[in-house]
Design a protein around this motif. Sequence first.
Motif, PDB file in Angstrom:
ATOM      1  N   UNK A  59       0.808  -1.219   0.000  1.00 59.20           N
ATOM      2  CA  UNK A  59       0.000   0.000   0.000  1.00 59.20           C
ATOM      3  C   UNK A  59       0.844   1.272   0.000  1.00 59.20           C
ATOM      4  N   UNK A  60       1.812   1.379   0.880  1.00 57.77           N
ATOM      5  CA  UNK A  60       2.635   2.589   0.955  1.00 57.77           C
ATOM      6  C   UNK A  60       3.496   2.751  -0.287  1.00 57.77           C
ATOM      7  N   UNK A  61       4.033   1.659  -0.800  1.00 58.67           N
ATOM      8  CA  UNK A  61       4.810   1.734  -2.042  1.00 58.67           C
ATOM      9  C   UNK A  61       3.960   2.177  -3.214  1.00 58.67           C
ATOM     10  N   UNK A  62       2.711   1.741  -3.219  1.00 55.42           N
ATOM     11  CA  UNK A  62       1.789   2.145  -4.279  1.00 55.42           C
ATOM     12  C   UNK A  62       1.591   3.664  -4.271  1.00 55.42           C
ATOM     13  N   UNK A  63       1.361   4.229  -3.102  1.00 57.66           N
ATOM     14  CA  UNK A  63       1.191   5.686  -3.016  1.00 57.66           C
ATOM     15  C   UNK A  63       2.496   6.427  -3.333  1.00 57.66           C
TER      16      UNK A  63
END
Length: 75
Positions: A64-68
Motif C-alpha cells: 500500500x505505501x509503495x503504491x502511493x
Amino acid sequence: MAEVVASAAISTPAVSPSAPLPVKAVLPWAVFVGLLMLVALYFVGAEQGATAVFAGEGVHEWVHDGRHLLGFPCH
C-alpha cells in the motif's frame, strides 16, 4: 637540531585497462533482474481488482505505501 626528512619512494601498480564484459555473461542476469522488476511493478501497481492473482486484500496491504509513493491510485 637537524631535521631529517625521509622520502619513501611510493610505487604505484600498473593499471591495465579492464576488458569489456561479454554480452553472453550479462544477458541472463539482465533478463532475470528485468523480470523481477516487472513482477514487483505488477504487485505494487496492479494487484487488486479484476487482475488480482491472489484473492483478498493481503497483497494490497503489504504494498500500500509503495503504491502511493510511486503514484498509483488505490482508493
